[in-house]
Scaffold this active site. Structure first.
Site, PDB file in Angstrom:
ATOM      1  N   ASP A 175      11.413 -15.748 -19.287  1.00  0.00           N
ATOM      2  CA  ASP A 175       9.995 -15.557 -18.973  1.00  0.00           C
ATOM      3  C   ASP A 175       9.536 -16.814 -18.235  1.00  0.00           C
ATOM      4  OD1 ASP A 175       7.271 -15.075 -18.944  1.00  0.00           O
ATOM      5  OD2 ASP A 175       7.188 -14.363 -21.013  1.00  0.00           O
ATOM      6  N   ASP A 189       3.370 -14.614 -13.161  1.00  0.00           N
ATOM      7  CA  ASP A 189       4.037 -14.573 -14.464  1.00  0.00           C
ATOM      8  C   ASP A 189       5.043 -13.421 -14.419  1.00  0.00           C
ATOM      9  OD1 ASP A 189       4.672 -14.544 -17.151  1.00  0.00           O
ATOM     10  OD2 ASP A 189       2.619 -14.269 -17.875  1.00  0.00           O
ATOM     11  N   HIS A 245      -1.764  -9.220 -20.034  1.00  0.00           N
ATOM     12  CA  HIS A 245      -3.039  -9.955 -20.022  1.00  0.00           C
ATOM     13  C   HIS A 245      -3.534 -10.159 -18.605  1.00  0.00           C
ATOM     14  CE1 HIS A 245      -0.404 -13.388 -18.948  1.00  0.00           C
ATOM     15  NE2 HIS A 245       0.424 -12.831 -19.827  1.00  0.00           N
ATOM     16  N   HIS A 247      -3.974 -16.671 -19.775  1.00  0.00           N
ATOM     17  CA  HIS A 247      -4.541 -15.524 -20.507  1.00  0.00           C
ATOM     18  C   HIS A 247      -6.045 -15.566 -20.297  1.00  0.00           C
ATOM     19  CE1 HIS A 247      -1.069 -14.295 -23.308  1.00  0.00           C
ATOM     20  NE2 HIS A 247      -0.581 -15.094 -22.393  1.00  0.00           N
ATOM     21  N   GLU A 298       3.364  -6.694 -19.031  1.00  0.00           N
ATOM     22  CA  GLU A 298       4.624  -7.042 -19.700  1.00  0.00           C
ATOM     23  C   GLU A 298       4.807  -6.163 -20.927  1.00  0.00           C
ATOM     24  OE1 GLU A 298       4.852 -11.008 -21.471  1.00  0.00           O
ATOM     25  OE2 GLU A 298       2.678 -11.210 -21.278  1.00  0.00           O
ATOM     26  N   GLU A 338       8.550  -8.015 -17.156  1.00  0.00           N
ATOM     27  CA  GLU A 338       7.158  -8.334 -16.809  1.00  0.00           C
ATOM     28  C   GLU A 338       7.009  -8.569 -15.314  1.00  0.00           C
ATOM     29  OE1 GLU A 338       3.853 -11.679 -18.149  1.00  0.00           O
ATOM     30  OE2 GLU A 338       5.967 -12.127 -18.455  1.00  0.00           O
TER      31      GLU A 338
END
Length: 289
Positions: free
Chosen positions: A61, A72, A140, A148, A173, A270
């Protein structure tokens, strides 16, 4: 390879690719490399002897940013083909979530779609297992220098009815598990992040070491997440007490590893999407996934 070698190699490559430059461009958060029943927020601290094994399922990640605009992204790395079905199911669920997402779409509808696609029976080591979405993990919204940003994208049905809006960024994700589908905090903490809404200069710090550490965090990371390896890299030593002090005062939040029950396996995929007025763009899409 050790998990430290893996993370340092990946991070060095990302720093070079993004042309790292202070807080203007660089890594957005520590490289997660959570193993097996650990689903998220594990990166090795200095001295961690863990070596990646053939039978491990590892979630990479990672993220970069330019001017605080964060991408992300995550994928699951395995060597043993017994995990192929688990990875396929979780990747399908992420793709379904991306497909469902869009302007004016309710977040709860995305969660329902993801759960429906992910809940499948698979076989590992001759046992029939059900893949469950990890209900206390989610995607998010993302804003500048804030990973976030307030809206959560559930991966199970029954979430909030808030809608996605034009010009928002989201990390879609999904996490699948062969365990309970619920994670708890476990193991030594490595991930930390300064509170985005806090003006820390107003808080009375008595310890000089805490003030020094906060200066280092402000200079190198701002409100982006960081890990203990990165504090070492910034030249900090013997900072654990100061770090605990900053956490106790609510200036910095610790994010310990999140694990399902021992013996279970977890997978994650993700992507980051951008909701433009006329289209939905997947900004982390590559030719590999």
């Amino acid at each position: 390879m050790t998990m430290i070698e893996i993370c340092e190699r990946l991070e060095a490559h990302s720093r070079k690719m993004i042309k790292e430059q202070g807080l203007d461009a660089g890594l957005a958060f520590p490289t997660g490399c959570s193993l097996n029943n650990c689903a998220a927020h594990y990166t090795p601290n200095a001295g961690d002897p863990t070596v990646l094994q053939y039978g491990d399922i590892c979630k990479i990640d990672y993220g970069v940013h330019v001017n605080g605009r964060i991408i992300d992204c995550a994928f699951t790395q395995t060597f043993d083909p017994k995990f192929d079905e688990l990875k396929r199911v979780v990747q399908e669920a992420t793709e379904a979530g991306i497909k469902e997402a869009g302007i004016d779409v309710r977040l709860c509808d995305i969660g329902e779609t993801i759960e429906e696609v992910m809940t499948q029976e698979i076989e590992i080591d001759g046992k029939t297992l059900v893949v469950k979405p990890i209900r206390n993990l989610n995607g998010h919204s993302i804003s500048q220098y804030q990973i976030h940003a307030g809206k959560s994208v559930p991966i199970v049905k029954g979430g909030e009815q808030t809608k996605m809006e034009e010009n928002e960024f989201y990390a879609i994700e999904t996490f699948g598990s062969t365990g309970k589908g619920f994670v708890h905090e476990d193991m030594e903490c490595s991930h930390y992040m300064k509170d985005f809404d806090l003006h820390s200069e107003r808080i009375g710090l008595r310890l000089n070491k805490s003030k020094q550490l906060l200066n280092t965090i402000n200079k190198h990371f701002g409100t982006l997440a960081f890990c203990r390896r990165w504090l070492d890299r910034a030249g900090e030593t013997k900072y654990l007490m100061a770090l605990k002090d900053l956490c106790d005062k609510g200036i910095v939040t610790p994010y310990p590893p999140l694990c399902d029950v021992k013996g279970s396996y977890t997978a994650q995929f993700e992507h980051t999407i951008m909701l433009r007025p006329t289209c939905k763009e997947v900004v982390s899409r590559g030719d590999d996934y």
